[in-house]
Design a protein around this motif. Structure first.
Motif, mmCIF file in Angstrom:
data_model
loop_
_atom_site.group_PDB
_atom_site.id
_atom_site.type_symbol
_atom_site.label_atom_id
_atom_site.label_comp_id
_atom_site.label_asym_id
_atom_site.label_seq_id
_atom_site.Cartn_x
_atom_site.Cartn_y
_atom_site.Cartn_z
ATOM 1 N N HIS A 187 0.813 -1.220 0.000
ATOM 2 C CA HIS A 187 0.000 0.000 0.000
ATOM 3 C C HIS A 187 0.850 1.275 0.000
ATOM 4 N N LEU A 188 2.174 1.122 0.169
ATOM 5 C CA LEU A 188 3.038 2.313 0.190
ATOM 6 C C LEU A 188 3.699 2.540 -1.164
ATOM 7 N N TYR A 189 3.839 3.811 -1.524
ATOM 8 C CA TYR A 189 4.590 4.134 -2.740
ATOM 9 C C TYR A 189 6.046 3.771 -2.518
ATOM 10 N N HIS A 190 6.682 3.309 -3.581
ATOM 11 C CA HIS A 190 8.091 2.946 -3.480
ATOM 12 C C HIS A 190 8.928 4.126 -2.986
ATOM 13 N N ARG A 191 8.610 5.320 -3.506
ATOM 14 C CA ARG A 191 9.435 6.472 -3.099
ATOM 15 C C ARG A 191 9.232 6.813 -1.623
ATOM 16 N N ASP A 192 8.068 6.478 -1.063
ATOM 17 C CA ASP A 192 7.874 6.704 0.373
ATOM 18 C C ASP A 192 8.715 5.724 1.189
ATOM 19 N N VAL A 193 8.799 4.481 0.706
ATOM 20 C CA VAL A 193 9.649 3.507 1.407
ATOM 21 C C VAL A 193 11.101 3.990 1.368
ATOM 22 N N GLU A 194 11.507 4.533 0.229
ATOM 23 C CA GLU A 194 12.869 5.081 0.135
ATOM 24 C C GLU A 194 13.082 6.185 1.159
ATOM 25 N N ARG A 195 12.077 7.047 1.300
ATOM 26 C CA ARG A 195 12.190 8.150 2.266
ATOM 27 C C ARG A 195 12.211 7.640 3.691
ATOM 28 N N ILE A 196 11.431 6.616 3.972
ATOM 29 C CA ILE A 196 11.400 6.043 5.324
ATOM 30 C C ILE A 196 12.773 5.493 5.703
ATOM 31 N N VAL A 197 13.336 4.700 4.793
ATOM 32 C CA VAL A 197 14.644 4.089 5.071
ATOM 33 C C VAL A 197 15.704 5.185 5.206
ATOM 34 N N ALA A 198 15.669 6.167 4.305
ATOM 35 C CA ALA A 198 16.652 7.260 4.369
ATOM 36 C C ALA A 198 16.506 8.033 5.677
ATOM 37 N N THR A 199 15.258 8.262 6.093
ATOM 38 C CA THR A 199 15.012 9.027 7.324
ATOM 39 C C THR A 199 15.610 8.328 8.540
ATOM 40 N N VAL A 200 15.419 7.015 8.622
ATOM 41 C CA VAL A 200 15.953 6.258 9.762
ATOM 42 C C VAL A 200 17.472 6.455 9.856
ATOM 43 N N PHE A 201 18.165 6.265 8.737
ATOM 44 C CA PHE A 201 19.624 6.343 8.790
ATOM 45 C C PHE A 201 20.117 7.783 8.937
ATOM 46 N N ASP A 202 19.426 8.732 8.265
ATOM 47 C CA ASP A 202 19.816 10.146 8.402
ATOM 48 C C ASP A 202 19.653 10.634 9.831
ATOM 49 N N GLU A 203 18.570 10.191 10.439
ATOM 50 C CA GLU A 203 18.271 10.621 11.806
ATOM 51 C C GLU A 203 19.383 10.163 12.770
ATOM 52 N N ILE A 204 19.885 8.968 12.532
ATOM 53 C CA ILE A 204 20.973 8.446 13.375
ATOM 54 C C ILE A 204 22.218 9.318 13.189
ATOM 55 N N ILE A 205 22.566 9.613 11.939
ATOM 56 C CA ILE A 205 23.748 10.439 11.670
ATOM 57 C C ILE A 205 23.573 11.831 12.290
ATOM 58 N N GLU A 206 22.393 12.391 12.094
ATOM 59 C CA GLU A 206 22.084 13.718 12.627
ATOM 60 C C GLU A 206 22.258 13.765 14.148
ATOM 61 N N ALA A 207 21.747 12.749 14.827
ATOM 62 C CA ALA A 207 21.848 12.690 16.283
ATOM 63 C C ALA A 207 23.314 12.633 16.713
ATOM 64 N N LEU A 208 24.089 11.789 16.046
ATOM 65 C CA LEU A 208 25.510 11.655 16.396
ATOM 66 C C LEU A 208 26.254 12.962 16.122
ATOM 67 N N ALA A 209 25.879 13.630 15.031
ATOM 68 C CA ALA A 209 26.512 14.909 14.701
ATOM 69 C C ALA A 209 26.196 15.957 15.767
ATOM 70 N N ASP A 210 25.065 15.791 16.456
ATOM 71 C CA ASP A 210 24.688 16.684 17.569
ATOM 72 C C ASP A 210 25.296 16.242 18.893
ATOM 73 N N GLY A 211 26.107 15.196 18.860
ATOM 74 C CA GLY A 211 26.723 14.716 20.091
ATOM 75 C C GLY A 211 25.824 13.814 20.911
ATOM 76 N N LYS A 212 24.727 13.342 20.300
ATOM 77 C CA LYS A 212 23.814 12.450 21.029
ATOM 78 C C LYS A 212 24.150 10.991 20.776
ATOM 79 N N ARG A 213 23.557 10.138 21.581
ATOM 80 C CA ARG A 213 23.670 8.691 21.408
ATOM 81 C C ARG A 213 22.381 8.183 20.798
ATOM 82 N N VAL A 214 22.432 7.057 20.125
ATOM 83 C CA VAL A 214 21.206 6.433 19.627
ATOM 84 C C VAL A 214 21.183 5.007 20.140
#
Lengths: 93, 100
Positions: free
Chosen positions: A16-43
């Motif tokens: 039921h999901l558009y392929h491009r939305d799945v791409e965004r979901i996966v990208a968001t998960v990994f980007d969010e981790i990098i972003e948090a680490l760049a802010d000095g946070k832990r995940v």
């Protein structure tokens, strides 16, 4: 497995999901981790593992080819420690 | 540096904001991403996420270890370990972010 294969698996399970939305979901998960680490946070992802940042102090290094001394600046490096459950799953025979 | 810790909840909140699915479904999809990575590793596959990094599974052979407290020898069974190698991009962003 590479990222596109991961995206495909999730897309197959969620027709039921558009392929491009799945791409965004996966990208968001990994980007969010990098972003948090760049802010000095832990995940911390229980069962999977934890990403954190380690500080490497400045040091005097040496150019291995010329033997010349070089100043190496302090730096911050990403670090991953596997979670207990995943470690057990890797070694469950 | 704020010292805060992110969890699955924060990741699913990010997915919720980004894609506009329900909170429940966003949480499920975050779980699916992690589970697919984990099960690929358990099956012995390496997982390479471009611009993020590579998770590699290695097998270690049995060896004799030692209890550092008692000095007693203990056998260490063969086991599998996983290492994560961050991408160049991740290293750069993490270093730059923590220096500023």
């Amino acid at each position: 497995m590479i990222k596109s294969e991961l995206i495909q698996k999730i897309a197959d399970e969620n027709p039921h999901l558009y392929h491009r939305d799945v791409e965004r979901i996966v990208a968001t998960v990994f980007d969010e981790i990098i972003e948090a680490l760049a802010d000095g946070k832990r995940v911390e992802l229980r069962g999977f593992g934890a990403f954190s940042v380690k500080k490497r102090d400045a040091r005097v290094g040496r150019n291995p080819r010329s033997g010349e001394q070089v100043e190496v600046e302090e730096k911050y490096v990403p670090f991953f420690k596997m979670g207990k459950l995943l470690r057990e799953r890797l070694n469950a025979d | 540096m704020s010292g805060k810790t992110l969890t699955r909840m924060d990741l699913s909140e990010a997915v919720y904001r980004e894609v506009g699915l329900s909170r429940n479904e966003s949480a499920q999809l975050v779980e699916d991403v992690l589970e697919h990575v984990a099960s690929a590793l358990v099956s012995g596959e390496n997982v390479k996420i471009s611009s993020f990094g590579t998770f590699t599974v290695r097998s270690k052979t049995a060896r004799v270890g030692r209890n550092p407290k008692t000095g007693e020898e203990v056998p260490i069974e063969p086991r599998r370990v996983m290492t994560f190698r961050p991408s160049h991009l991740m290293k750069e962003r993490v270093d730059a972010g923590n220096k500023s």
